[in-house]
Design a protein around this motif. Structure first.
Motif, PDB file in Angstrom:
ATOM      1  N   UNK A  20       0.862  -1.031   0.107  1.00 51.57           N
ATOM      2  CA  UNK A  20      -0.291  -0.339   0.134  1.00 51.57           C
ATOM      3  C   UNK A  20       0.522   1.090   0.101  1.00 51.57           C
ATOM      4  N   UNK A  21       2.315   1.275   0.894  1.00 50.05           N
ATOM      5  CA  UNK A  21       3.147   2.366   1.011  1.00 50.05           C
ATOM      6  C   UNK A  21       3.586   2.344  -0.929  1.00 50.05           C
ATOM      7  N   UNK A  22       3.905   1.661  -0.917  1.00 50.02           N
ATOM      8  CA  UNK A  22       4.691   1.594  -2.325  1.00 50.02           C
ATOM      9  C   UNK A  22       3.286   2.532  -3.829  1.00 50.02           C
ATOM     10  N   UNK A  23       2.041   1.720  -3.462  1.00 45.57           N
ATOM     11  CA  UNK A  23       1.514   2.171  -4.480  1.00 45.57           C
ATOM     12  C   UNK A  23       0.827   4.476  -4.443  1.00 45.57           C
ATOM     13  N   UNK A  24       1.724   4.220  -3.465  1.00 45.75           N
ATOM     14  CA  UNK A  24       1.113   6.039  -2.662  1.00 45.75           C
ATOM     15  C   UNK A  24       2.144   6.133  -3.181  1.00 45.75           C
ATOM     16  N   UNK A  25       3.403   6.341  -3.297  1.00 42.57           N
ATOM     17  CA  UNK A  25       4.511   6.296  -3.077  1.00 42.57           C
ATOM     18  C   UNK A  25       4.810   7.165  -5.072  1.00 42.57           C
ATOM     19  N   UNK A  26       4.161   5.267  -5.832  1.00 46.62           N
ATOM     20  CA  UNK A  26       4.298   5.825  -7.099  1.00 46.62           C
ATOM     21  C   UNK A  26       3.261   6.861  -7.726  1.00 46.62           C
ATOM     22  N   UNK A  27       2.142   6.238  -6.759  1.00 46.98           N
ATOM     23  CA  UNK A  27       1.147   7.318  -7.947  1.00 46.98           C
ATOM     24  C   UNK A  27       1.102   8.825  -7.476  1.00 46.98           C
ATOM     25  N   UNK A  28       2.247   9.188  -6.315  1.00 49.42           N
ATOM     26  CA  UNK A  28       2.914  11.090  -6.274  1.00 49.42           C
ATOM     27  C   UNK A  28       3.748  10.747  -6.614  1.00 49.42           C
ATOM     28  N   UNK A  29       4.824  10.791  -7.505  1.00 47.34           N
ATOM     29  CA  UNK A  29       6.022  10.427  -7.946  1.00 47.34           C
ATOM     30  C   UNK A  29       5.642  10.618  -9.276  1.00 47.34           C
ATOM     31  N   UNK A  30       4.376   9.647  -9.421  1.00 50.37           N
ATOM     32  CA  UNK A  30       4.058  10.103 -11.477  1.00 50.37           C
ATOM     33  C   UNK A  30       3.135  11.333 -11.079  1.00 50.37           C
ATOM     34  N   UNK A  31       2.261  11.729 -10.295  1.00 54.84           N
ATOM     35  CA  UNK A  31       1.102  12.345 -10.721  1.00 54.84           C
ATOM     36  C   UNK A  31       3.060  14.281 -10.787  1.00 54.84           C
ATOM     37  N   UNK A  32       3.936  13.942  -9.625  1.00 55.97           N
ATOM     38  CA  UNK A  32       3.865  15.366  -9.189  1.00 55.97           C
ATOM     39  C   UNK A  32       5.434  15.148  -9.832  1.00 55.97           C
ATOM     40  N   UNK A  33       6.039  16.559  -9.934  1.00 57.59           N
ATOM     41  CA  UNK A  33       7.907  16.830 -10.657  1.00 57.59           C
ATOM     42  C   UNK A  33       8.439  17.225  -9.155  1.00 57.59           C
ATOM     43  N   UNK A  34       8.252  16.119  -8.706  1.00 55.57           N
ATOM     44  CA  UNK A  34       9.565  16.739  -7.479  1.00 55.57           C
ATOM     45  C   UNK A  34      10.973  17.234  -7.770  1.00 55.57           C
ATOM     46  N   UNK A  35      11.424  18.764  -7.422  1.00 59.39           N
ATOM     47  CA  UNK A  35      12.516  18.822  -7.905  1.00 59.39           C
ATOM     48  C   UNK A  35      13.933  17.731  -7.056  1.00 59.39           C
ATOM     49  N   UNK A  86      -0.899   6.365  19.745  1.00 61.26           N
ATOM     50  CA  UNK A  86       0.105   7.066  19.881  1.00 61.26           C
ATOM     51  C   UNK A  86       0.850   7.311  18.946  1.00 61.26           C
ATOM     52  N   UNK A  87       0.183   6.573  18.169  1.00 55.58           N
ATOM     53  CA  UNK A  87       1.972   6.355  17.000  1.00 55.58           C
ATOM     54  C   UNK A  87       1.824   7.654  15.867  1.00 55.58           C
ATOM     55  N   UNK A  88       2.875   7.465  15.667  1.00 57.46           N
ATOM     56  CA  UNK A  88       3.421   8.574  13.734  1.00 57.46           C
ATOM     57  C   UNK A  88       3.849   7.847  12.956  1.00 57.46           C
ATOM     58  N   UNK A  89       3.706   8.060  11.652  1.00 62.14           N
ATOM     59  CA  UNK A  89       4.583   7.568  10.667  1.00 62.14           C
ATOM     60  C   UNK A  89       4.776   8.658   9.118  1.00 62.14           C
ATOM     61  N   UNK A  90       6.386   8.342   8.987  1.00 64.55           N
ATOM     62  CA  UNK A  90       6.530   9.029   7.673  1.00 64.55           C
ATOM     63  C   UNK A  90       6.899   7.689   6.285  1.00 64.55           C
ATOM     64  N   UNK A  91       6.754   8.554   5.557  1.00 63.88           N
ATOM     65  CA  UNK A  91       6.904   7.697   4.324  1.00 63.88           C
ATOM     66  C   UNK A  91       7.313   8.399   3.330  1.00 63.88           C
TER      67      UNK A  91
END
Length: 137
Positions: free
Chosen positions: A21-36, A78-83
């Motif tokens: 699931x994390x990789x799906x979200x990462x791949x979609x964000x990479x596809x949709x946005x041009x990060x510098x 009480x948890x947080x997460x970053x990807x």
């Protein structure tokens, strides 16, 4: 193999589902946005917290935040997460519980226990400061 399971007689779900699931979200964000090239985009999610009933020692039944469950499968409050969007690297931040909690909760999980349980890349306590540039605590 670590699994998400809500009881001994419930269906066990492999933690690889949450990594996927994390990789799906990462791949979609990479596809949709041009990060510098110099950017370090990160997804930050806050999980759910326990809510006490009328400020007593009784809590409402805990339900984890839905998006947090989708990406991490974490059942504790009480948890947080970053990807990290460029690498898919997942970090879980967990609360540091006092040793006295073991009286009611049984043996407390350490950082390595959380890492194995949720199959994330790193785990830190929420109360630790993290130097993103140096990659150290």
């Amino acid at each position: 193999m670590a699994v998400f399971q809500m009881g001994s007689h419930t269906h066990a779900i492999s933690m690889t589902l949450y990594r996927d699931n994390r990789m799906k979200v990462v791949n979609e964000l990479q596809r949709a946005h041009n990060f510098g090239a110099d950017s370090k985009p990160v997804i930050l999610l806050q999980g759910g917290d326990n809510i006490s009933h009328y400020d007593t020692d009784v809590d409402y039944v805990f339900r984890q935040e839905s998006y947090f469950t989708y990406l991490f499968g974490v059942t504790e409050p009480g948890c947080y997460g970053t990807v990290e969007i460029k690498t898919g690297r997942a970090t879980l931040y967990v609360p540091r519980l006092p040793e006295e909690y073991a009286v009611w909760m049984g043996p407390l999980l350490g950082l390595e226990d959380f890492k194995k349980k949720y199959e994330v890349d790193t785990v830190h306590y929420v109360d630790e400061s993290f130097d993103q540039e140096a990659g150290t605590i």
